[in-house]
Design a protein around this motif. Structure first.
Motif, PDB file in Angstrom:
ATOM      1  N   LYS A   2       0.941  -1.151  -0.111  1.00 57.42           N
ATOM      2  CA  LYS A   2      -0.153   0.068   0.015  1.00 57.42           C
ATOM      3  C   LYS A   2       0.783   1.228  -0.060  1.00 57.42           C
ATOM      4  N   ILE A   3       0.284   2.328  -0.466  1.00 56.54           N
ATOM      5  CA  ILE A   3       1.110   3.817  -0.301  1.00 56.54           C
ATOM      6  C   ILE A   3       1.611   4.167   0.980  1.00 56.54           C
ATOM      7  N   LYS A   4       0.836   3.630   1.983  1.00 49.61           N
ATOM      8  CA  LYS A   4       1.312   4.019   3.399  1.00 49.61           C
ATOM      9  C   LYS A   4       2.454   3.187   3.751  1.00 49.61           C
ATOM     10  N   ASP A   5       2.528   1.934   3.185  1.00 44.67           N
ATOM     11  CA  ASP A   5       3.948   1.315   3.364  1.00 44.67           C
ATOM     12  C   ASP A   5       4.968   1.929   2.680  1.00 44.67           C
ATOM     13  N   LEU A  11       9.628   6.987   4.933  1.00 48.70           N
ATOM     14  CA  LEU A  11      10.033   8.408   5.087  1.00 48.70           C
ATOM     15  C   LEU A  11      10.242   8.734   6.661  1.00 48.70           C
ATOM     16  N   GLY A  12       9.518   8.241   7.600  1.00 50.21           N
ATOM     17  CA  GLY A  12       9.412   8.319   8.929  1.00 50.21           C
ATOM     18  C   GLY A  12      10.888   7.805   9.425  1.00 50.21           C
TER      19      GLY A  12
ATOM     20  N   GLY B  54       5.050   3.207  12.726  1.00 49.71           N
ATOM     21  CA  GLY B  54       3.919   2.176  12.540  1.00 49.71           C
ATOM     22  C   GLY B  54       4.164   0.897  11.942  1.00 49.71           C
ATOM     23  N   VAL B  55       5.093   0.330  12.424  1.00 50.55           N
ATOM     24  CA  VAL B  55       5.606  -1.100  11.664  1.00 50.55           C
ATOM     25  C   VAL B  55       5.522  -2.031  12.713  1.00 50.55           C
TER      26      VAL B  55
END
Lengths: 155, 552
Positions: A2-5, A11-12, B54-55
């Motif tokens: 997904k784009i979130k991944d 980026l984080g 969030g991983v």
């Protein structure tokens, strides 16, 4: 995927790492280094009569006949060291110009010699160390060469 | 005198092997998530990072997920660093008021440092602010080193197969964060402090202007040098704080720091084969990789020491000739790229040895990726030997399929293509002539070296800031990134295919004895020589035959 991944994780992680590796790490190293090894951390500065006159790790070029010169062909251009053979050759020049005895030069070069392989190999001396010794040792008689040692006479 | 130096160097090698062996045991604990006394300090930090991202770090990734996470992360990191460089004039910690970098130099710099290459078309001491040196350069040196380590880990797990609780090739975030917090930062911190004690400056106050005895003004360029020097060597990066790299006395003040820094760049690449053996629970297989890579390194050194008149010019008094040759061979064999003497002063045979290190890339090679390349050669060699012996090719009990070999060959061939095509284009469109370099063996050697160094992610070069033209900035930038991520993607794919494959108990071809490493060395040499010989012949070999002593 997904784009979130693709965005949040990578980026984080990049932003977290720029803070840890790019900021916190060098700042902490600076703090500890400045505290524990202040002299080295600030560039091994050489002083004469409370005036900073250079760094032992940055060669100074000069054409004064009364001082030791660094080499002109060196890789970094600021190689602060000269070989013992080179130093002895230059000692003869300064001896001829000033009359300062060769015995003094031989003793001083001998005292300050380091080696390329710790205890073996080619002997070398730091040119600034030799010059500082020379000026300190012959402080009283340097007035006649005053123009050359301007910093000292001014202080 | 050279004999004595060789003895000293062997001593250094023994120390590195011992430390590498100890480090590999620590690394095994780190990546197999064993309890550690540091957990109470580090674990909360790591958990906080995972929560922010969030991983779920317990989830095993496929090789594609692993690669894409690594690739996008590195891409974002490069973009952050790019922004720092092109806006450095507006950013803090710039006491010398350096200007913003132009787009092509900034692009070249971030592609270079994010790919662990560290080719530099700028002189750091007169171009980059403290902020840029820290937030762009040192940052990328850390993350590109960690990239290399995690790639090796994933590949090792793939080759190890489903054993010892090894359910997949791992989780990128788990591997990466731990590499930073538990391996690279502690090692770099300790070495940075030792380097400061030995004379490497670490300061954030501006350059000091002093007056010398004769009344002249001299600028003493200090900065956050030790923090960079540490990760630059530990992470086989190689890009120095100053343009004149590791022959600047502030980067490398004495013979002791010279030896120490050679040891630092050798440490993790030496630990990786040991770690491989430990992860397989078959240490002899790790030994094979180690012997093959150190064997190639020894051959490299031997070539460099054929001309006993080792150096003609451009070296620092405190190191002397033999140290400069050892350093040059080591820095290319471990693809670090820092140099302690000007390459331009080196004998052509030393340059030839440097080429071989960068062309083979597994001698032992750069951090993490050196072991990766050795496994690439392993797949090809096992296949060749299998053909010759008339048996099914197998490695670690798993069949090596036609697809694996094809992939490995593509990974191998990417390297010469990336070196030779842009070299020819550079001559074809006149870009070489534009920077005043000729077509003779000396000029050709310099341009071939530039692209070899870029493709091998090494970073040593002849050009320096001469290469700061749009053509060389962009072309080497592209070569560095393709040269970095193509083999990584392919080798991760092979590891992903290998992981689930059935393992036989019967051993068709033994790779854990002392004979196999020699076969591996011969096969690597044949591959490399057949591919690159024509180009070496019209470069350094021709220089040697014409009696030219150096590029100077």
């Amino acid at each position: 995927m997904k784009i979130k991944d693709i965005i949040r994780g990578p980026l984080g992680l990049a932003i977290t790492m720029v803070m840890i590796c790019g900021f916190i790490f060098p700042v902490v190293v600076t703090g500890v280094g400045q505290g524990a090894f202040n002299y080295e951390a600030n560039g091994s500065l050489a002083t004469l009569s409370n005036t900073t006159v250079g760094s032992y790790l940055v060669g100074q070029s000069t054409d004064s006949p009364y001082l030791f010169h660094i080499r002109a062909d060196s890789a970094s251009g600021i190689d602060p060291d000269i070989t013992v053979a080179n130093a002895s050759m230059q000692a003869h020049r300064i001896h001829n110009e000033t009359g300062i005895s060769m015995a003094y030069f031989n003793r001083q070069i001998n005292n300050d010699t380091k080696f390329t392989m710790f205890f073996f190999g080619t002997g070398y001396v730091n040119a600034l160390t030799l010059n500082l010794h020379l000026i300190r040792h012959y402080h009283k008689s340097i007035s006649q060469y005053g123009r050359m040692y301007r910093n000292v006479t001014a202080s | 005198m050279i004999g004595l130096f060789i003895l000293l160097f062997i001593l250094l090698g023994v120390i590195v092997l011992i430390l590498g062996w100890i480090l590999s045991s620590y690394l095994l604990n780190v990546y197999e998530n064993e309890k550690s006394t540091w957990d109470m300090f580090i674990l909360p930090v790591e958990k906080l990072i995972y929560r922010v991202l969030g991983v779920d770090t317990t989830r095993q990734m496929s090789w594609k997920e692993y690669f894409l996470a690594l690739f996008f992360f590195t891409g974002f990191a490069a973009i952050l660093a790019y922004l720092v460089l092109v806006f450095q004039g507006y950013l803090p910690l710039n006491p010398m008021r350096f200007h913003n970098l132009n787009w092509s130099l900034a692009l070249n710099t971030v592609l270079s440092f994010s790919s662990n290459t560290n080719l530099q078309h700028y002189g750091g001491g007169s171009t980059l602010s403290y902020f840029s040196q820290m937030m762009a350069i040192q940052f990328l040196q850390f993350i590109s080193a960690a990239d290399g380590v995690v790639v090796a880990l994933a590949i090792f797990r793939g080759f190890a197969g489903k054993k010892n609780g090894n359910d997949g090739i791992g989780n990128f975030y788990f591997d990466f964060v731990r590499t930073i917090t538990r391996v690279l930062i502690p090692l770099s911190f300790v070495s940075a402090i030792i380097l400061i004690a030995l004379g490497v400056p670490q300061s954030l106050s501006g350059y000091e202007v002093v007056r010398t005895f004769t009344g002249a003004f001299q600028t003493i360029k200090v900065g956050p040098i030790a923090s960079m020097q540490s990760i630059m060597q530990i992470g086989t990066n190689g890009g120095g704080y100053f343009g004149s790299n590791n022959y600047t006395p502030f980067e490398n003040p004495s013979p002791l720091t010279d030896f120490m820094q050679m040891g630092m760049m050798m440490l993790i690449p030496t630990a990786m084969p040991f770690l491989f053996g430990r992860m397989l629970r078959r240490r002899n297989e790790g030994r094979t990789v180690l012997i093959a890579s150190y064997g190639l390194y020894a051959i490299d050194l031997a070539i460099a020491f054929v001309p006993l008149t080792v150096i003609s010019a451009g070296m620092e008094v405190r190191f002397g000739g033999p140290a400069a040759v050892f350093y040059t061979v080591t820095t290319t064999a471990f693809t670090t790229g820092s140099v302690n003497a000007a390459l331009a002063g080196m004998h052509p045979l030393v340059v030839l040895a440097a080429f071989l290190g960068m062309m083979i890339q597994a001698t032992p090679g750069g951090i993490g990726v050196g072991a990766m390349y050795m496994l690439m050669y392993m797949v090809i060699t096992v296949f060749i030997v299998g053909l010759m012996a008339g048996r099914t090719p197998e490695y670690l009990g798993a069949k090596i399929t036609e697809g694996d070999v094809k992939l490995a060959v593509i990974a191998f061939l990417a390297h010469p293509i990336l070196i030779l095509v842009p070299t020819l284009i550079a001559y074809g469109i006149g870009a070489v002539h534009g920077i005043g370099i000729g077509t003779g063996p000396k000029g050709f050697t310099q341009i071939l070296y530039e692209y070899t160094s870029a493709a091998a992610n090494n970073g040593s070069d002849f050009l320096g800031s001469t290469g700061n033209t749009v053509y060389f900035n962009v072309s080497t930038g592209i070569v560095m990134w393709i040269g970095r991520f193509t083999p990584i993607a392919i080798m991760l794919a092979i590891a992903g295919r290998m992981h689930g494959r059935k393992r036989s108990r019967e051993v068709a071809l033994r790779t854990d004895n002392f004979i196999f490493p020699s076969i591996l060395i011969v096969s690597i040499f044949i591959l490399a020589v057949l591919t690159f010989f024509p180009f070496l012949a019209i470069g350094p070999i021709l220089m040697h035959l014409e009696g030219i002593k150096s590029v100077l």
